[in-house]
Scaffold this motif. Structure first.
Motif, PDB file in Angstrom:
ATOM      1  N   PRO A   9       3.085  13.270   4.899  1.00 28.47           N
ATOM      2  CA  PRO A   9       4.339  14.017   4.980  1.00 28.47           C
ATOM      3  C   PRO A   9       5.524  13.089   5.229  1.00 28.47           C
ATOM      4  CG  PRO A   9       3.108  14.281   7.002  1.00 28.47           C
ATOM      5  CD  PRO A   9       2.222  13.524   6.049  1.00 28.47           C
ATOM      6  N   ASP A  10       6.665  13.450   4.672  1.00 27.83           N
ATOM      7  CA  ASP A  10       7.907  12.708   4.865  1.00 27.83           C
ATOM      8  C   ASP A  10       9.000  13.732   5.143  1.00 27.83           C
ATOM      9  OD1 ASP A  10       9.723  10.562   4.911  1.00 27.83           O
ATOM     10  OD2 ASP A  10      10.176  10.802   2.784  1.00 27.83           O
ATOM     11  N   THR A  11       9.600  13.680   6.313  1.00 31.61           N
ATOM     12  CA  THR A  11      10.669  14.610   6.669  1.00 31.61           C
ATOM     13  C   THR A  11      11.919  14.232   5.900  1.00 31.61           C
ATOM     14  OG1 THR A  11       9.732  14.878   8.872  1.00 31.61           O
ATOM     15  CG2 THR A  11      12.024  15.538   8.574  1.00 31.61           C
ATOM     16  N   THR A  12      12.494  15.199   5.191  1.00 29.25           N
ATOM     17  CA  THR A  12      13.693  14.931   4.400  1.00 29.25           C
ATOM     18  C   THR A  12      14.937  15.550   4.998  1.00 29.25           C
ATOM     19  OG1 THR A  12      13.220  16.809   2.953  1.00 29.25           O
ATOM     20  CG2 THR A  12      12.397  14.656   2.258  1.00 29.25           C
ATOM     21  N   ALA A  13      14.798  16.591   5.836  1.00 23.44           N
ATOM     22  CA  ALA A  13      15.964  17.208   6.473  1.00 23.44           C
ATOM     23  C   ALA A  13      15.509  18.074   7.640  1.00 23.44           C
ATOM     24  CB  ALA A  13      16.734  18.063   5.471  1.00 23.44           C
ATOM     25  N   VAL A  14      16.392  18.204   8.634  1.00 24.99           N
ATOM     26  CA  VAL A  14      16.175  19.100   9.761  1.00 24.99           C
ATOM     27  C   VAL A  14      17.452  19.909   9.942  1.00 24.99           C
ATOM     28  CG1 VAL A  14      15.681  19.282  12.230  1.00 24.99           C
ATOM     29  CG2 VAL A  14      14.587  17.483  10.870  1.00 24.99           C
ATOM     30  N   HIS A  15      17.320  21.228   9.966  1.00 27.77           N
ATOM     31  CA  HIS A  15      18.451  22.141  10.157  1.00 27.77           C
ATOM     32  C   HIS A  15      18.066  23.114  11.256  1.00 27.77           C
ATOM     33  CE1 HIS A  15      19.863  20.648   6.275  1.00 27.77           C
ATOM     34  NE2 HIS A  15      18.674  20.931   5.786  1.00 27.77           N
ATOM     35  N   GLY A  16      18.481  22.843  12.488  1.00 27.89           N
ATOM     36  CA  GLY A  16      18.123  23.722  13.601  1.00 27.89           C
ATOM     37  C   GLY A  16      16.620  23.765  13.787  1.00 27.89           C
ATOM     38  N   ASP A  17      16.031  24.965  13.601  1.00 30.45           N
ATOM     39  CA  ASP A  17      14.582  25.114  13.784  1.00 30.45           C
ATOM     40  C   ASP A  17      13.804  24.978  12.477  1.00 30.45           C
ATOM     41  OD1 ASP A  17      15.286  27.446  12.505  1.00 30.45           O
ATOM     42  OD2 ASP A  17      14.218  28.763  13.877  1.00 30.45           O
ATOM     43  N   THR A  18      14.467  24.494  11.417  1.00 35.49           N
ATOM     44  CA  THR A  18      13.831  24.365  10.106  1.00 35.49           C
ATOM     45  C   THR A  18      13.694  22.899   9.725  1.00 35.49           C
ATOM     46  OG1 THR A  18      14.790  26.469   9.402  1.00 35.49           O
ATOM     47  CG2 THR A  18      14.008  25.006   7.666  1.00 35.49           C
ATOM     48  N   ALA A  37       7.786  21.366   1.308  1.00 36.96           N
ATOM     49  CA  ALA A  37       7.412  22.386   2.283  1.00 36.96           C
ATOM     50  C   ALA A  37       8.561  22.624   3.246  1.00 36.96           C
ATOM     51  CB  ALA A  37       6.163  21.968   3.049  1.00 36.96           C
ATOM     52  N   THR A  38       8.598  23.832   3.810  1.00 39.39           N
ATOM     53  CA  THR A  38       9.570  24.224   4.823  1.00 39.39           C
ATOM     54  C   THR A  38       8.822  24.743   6.030  1.00 39.39           C
ATOM     55  OG1 THR A  38      11.137  24.854   3.093  1.00 39.39           O
ATOM     56  CG2 THR A  38      11.555  25.705   5.302  1.00 39.39           C
ATOM     57  N   LEU A  39       9.140  24.187   7.195  1.00 43.00           N
ATOM     58  CA  LEU A  39       8.559  24.647   8.449  1.00 43.00           C
ATOM     59  C   LEU A  39       9.665  25.300   9.269  1.00 43.00           C
ATOM     60  CD1 LEU A  39       6.580  21.432   9.454  1.00 43.00           C
ATOM     61  CD2 LEU A  39       5.685  23.429   8.293  1.00 43.00           C
ATOM     62  N   ARG A  40       9.399  26.466   9.837  1.00 40.94           N
ATOM     63  CA  ARG A  40      10.335  27.121  10.755  1.00 40.94           C
ATOM     64  C   ARG A  40       9.612  27.338  12.064  1.00 40.94           C
ATOM     65  NH1 ARG A  40      11.608  30.168   6.145  1.00 40.94           N
ATOM     66  NH2 ARG A  40      13.518  29.398   5.228  1.00 40.94           N
TER      67      ARG A  40
END
Length: 162
Positions: A9-18, A37-40
């Protein structure tokens, strides 16, 4: 995406709880392909295949796994460095591609080592500021022992200032 495996996995963005991320999965429990993928709240997940990236590398004759990738924004334009194994079970046939999402096109990068190595895995790139305050590019790849020159397998780190 797969009952067999998902990875790198490679994190591409974080927006609050997403959290937005990319990765690869074992399509049909057979061959690695790309996903978004999107994690909330780390509980609800939506994942989908990144078929445009896969097709861009397949157009270059990639018949094996499409594995690790790294997002970078040189000159403000997002690109993805991705590895794609040309031959299905050959760990020594891994070129690296630069993929541009806007046109959906990948270009093969002409990487090589002084000894003639041409197979690279797990590309990673970071734009940063050097100790003198100038912009610089830091790139790392793994050189598998298959298709490497004597003494050249392992991690390669390259630093470049524009």
């Amino acid at each position: 995406m797969s009952r067999c495996a998902e990875g790198t996995p490679d994190t591409t963005a974080v927006h609050g709880d997403t959290v937005e991320l990319t990765g690869h999965y074992r399509a049909g429990c057979d061959i690695d392909r790309q996903l978004h993928a999107t994690l909330r709240d780390f509980t609800v997940r939506r994942a989908r295949a990144d078929q445009r990236l896969d097709l861009a590398l397949v157009a270059w004759g990639t018949a094996g796994n499409i594995g690790d990738r790294s997002r970078i924004e040189p000159l403000g334009r997002p690109l993805v460095l991705a590895e794609g194994r040309r031959l299905r079970d050959d760990f020594g046939s891994r070129p690296v591609y630069a993929y541009d999402r806007v046109p959906g096109r990948a270009d093969r990068l002409r990487l090589g080592t002084p000894g003639g190595g041409r197979s690279f895995a797990s590309p990673s790139a970071t734009l940063l500021t050097d100790p003198d305050g100038r912009p610089a590019l830091l790139v790392s790849v793994f050189i598998p022992k298959e298709e490497s020159a004597p003494g050249e397998s392992g991690e390669l780190v390259h630093w470049r200032e524009p």
